[in-house]
Design a protein around this motif. Sequence first.
Motif, PDB file in Angstrom:
ATOM      1  N   ALA A 162      44.155  26.545  61.750  1.00  0.00           N
ATOM      2  CA  ALA A 162      44.595  25.165  61.967  1.00  0.00           C
ATOM      3  C   ALA A 162      44.013  24.231  60.898  1.00  0.00           C
ATOM      4  N   GLN A 163      42.733  24.432  60.569  1.00  0.00           N
ATOM      5  CA  GLN A 163      42.117  23.601  59.532  1.00  0.00           C
ATOM      6  C   GLN A 163      42.791  23.805  58.181  1.00  0.00           C
ATOM      7  N   ILE A 196      37.480  21.709  56.191  1.00  0.00           N
ATOM      8  CA  ILE A 196      37.865  20.294  56.061  1.00  0.00           C
ATOM      9  C   ILE A 196      36.671  19.360  56.250  1.00  0.00           C
ATOM     10  N   SER A 197      35.455  19.888  56.153  1.00  0.00           N
ATOM     11  CA  SER A 197      34.279  19.048  56.390  1.00  0.00           C
ATOM     12  C   SER A 197      34.150  17.860  55.432  1.00  0.00           C
ATOM     13  N   PRO A 198      34.604  17.943  54.149  1.00  0.00           N
ATOM     14  CA  PRO A 198      34.495  16.770  53.280  1.00  0.00           C
ATOM     15  C   PRO A 198      35.248  15.544  53.789  1.00  0.00           C
ATOM     16  N   VAL A 237      41.738  14.308  64.233  1.00  0.00           N
ATOM     17  CA  VAL A 237      41.640  15.231  65.367  1.00  0.00           C
ATOM     18  C   VAL A 237      41.112  16.585  64.909  1.00  0.00           C
ATOM     19  N   GLY A 238      41.590  17.038  63.750  1.00  0.00           N
ATOM     20  CA  GLY A 238      41.110  18.313  63.212  1.00  0.00           C
ATOM     21  C   GLY A 238      39.606  18.295  62.976  1.00  0.00           C
ATOM     22  N   ALA A 283      35.489  10.055  64.080  1.00  0.00           N
ATOM     23  CA  ALA A 283      36.878  10.453  63.835  1.00  0.00           C
ATOM     24  C   ALA A 283      37.800   9.966  64.951  1.00  0.00           C
ATOM     25  N   ILE A 284      37.390  10.152  66.192  1.00  0.00           N
ATOM     26  CA  ILE A 284      38.210   9.696  67.321  1.00  0.00           C
ATOM     27  C   ILE A 284      38.221   8.166  67.396  1.00  0.00           C
TER      28      ILE A 284
END
Length: 477
Positions: A185-186, A57-59, A315-316, A143-144
């Motif tokens: 999870a990702q 999910i890095s993009p 969060v991911g 992100a947070i």
Amino acid sequence: MTTNSNKVQVASAKTAQATVAKTQTAAGKPGQANSPFKRTLTVPDMVIWGLICMVPISPMAIYGGVFTDSGGMPTLAFLIGFVAVLFSVFSFGIMIQHFPSSGSIFTYVSHIMGKPMGFIAGWLMLLQYLVSPTLVYLIAAIAIHSMVPEIPILVLCFAFLIVVAIVSLIGMKTAMVVNKIALIAQLVILAIFVVLGVTYIIGHPETCSFSLTNVVNPAKFDFGGTMSAVSLAVMSYVGFGAIATLTQEAVDPKRGPGRAMMVMALVLCVLYVAQCFIATCIDPSGANFANNTDNAFYVVARMITGPWLAILCAVGVALAQGIFTAIAQQNSIAFVMFTMANGGTLPKFMGKMNKRTNSPINAVIFIIALSVVLTLVVHFAGIDMNTVAKISNFGALATYGLLNLCVIIYCWFKLKERTGVKAVFMHLIFPTLGAIICFAIMLSVKDVALTVGAIWIVIGIIYYFVIAHVLKRDITL
């Protein structure tokens, strides 16, 4: 992420130590000493490990920057990035066949181009590695921060840094089962986004569509902007070399790692393209995140379902990058510095191994301190996340370019493996294209990153001259 990766070039402690031992004891090609490892890893095993390192999910973290630079065609940028690394995957596979050890690009370069170029390859790897922790802390913090804007980004960066520092210093290692859970999870988060995103597009035909102009729009295409976007997007691909560190544990050490890299690159391309294409179809103009590009993907996720999907994605990304990737990177960087210190190219104190933690403790402490300094510099100098990513990518792309050149020099000119169509493509055409593309993307990282990269190379040349010719230090790579 790889960050790139770097996407993360991750070596286990035992593999890195064995690499040092083999480099120091082998008289010819690396990897000819007796291996202490059982050859149990199959291609699927290595693909899973590679995906754990690469962050599917890095993009999501860099979507806004890639979208802006590419003129609204991030999918195209990730496709071109895939082509760029594809040639390097071929070259990695060839080098592993000739040098079947758990080495890395600077190992190949030092044997084929000589010690000075081998050092420069390692020096460029250091640029990528040393900047990467700051980058992943910044990605996680942003992100947070998108969910809790009251907490300053700098505070969040240091929160992640402290957690990773504590884990590194006490010698705890993330168990493989935890890494696999993080990978699952990702993939679940990505699957949720894809399913709900497709449903949203179908339900909003007045504003959304599965148009091919969301991939390539001739009216908006700009070569310079596209290459700049690729220089950022390629961050999500760099790091497939992590599989090379598993060579000595592979069932088929000559062909297995190369095949695993190819499978992993294809899987990542599909995952990256899918999330970028769907996000672009939802908001083709980018109007909803025009003033908030750092959080662009989370804004798109919010459009689909409201806050919960945006929070899930954020969060991911934060946990994957700020914890798992950061710990793996710190371990990887420490062992690269440990190896170079034992080879005589870095100060000797970097080569100290802590028996209790089985890690190069001085190198770890140095990296932690440097990460603190770089985080402060990036924050107070106002350097944005995308620029930091491009600085890291400069080092990765430069070393991939050298990797491709190694194939040409070693296979085409030294071994003269020129017979047959396959040899012409694999030993000349593909690596030539790979080198040209890598260097072209490297030169498209824009002013700040290009300047930092050029200065880093100059410093490396001066440093090598001093240790090799002034101090006359015995250097083994």
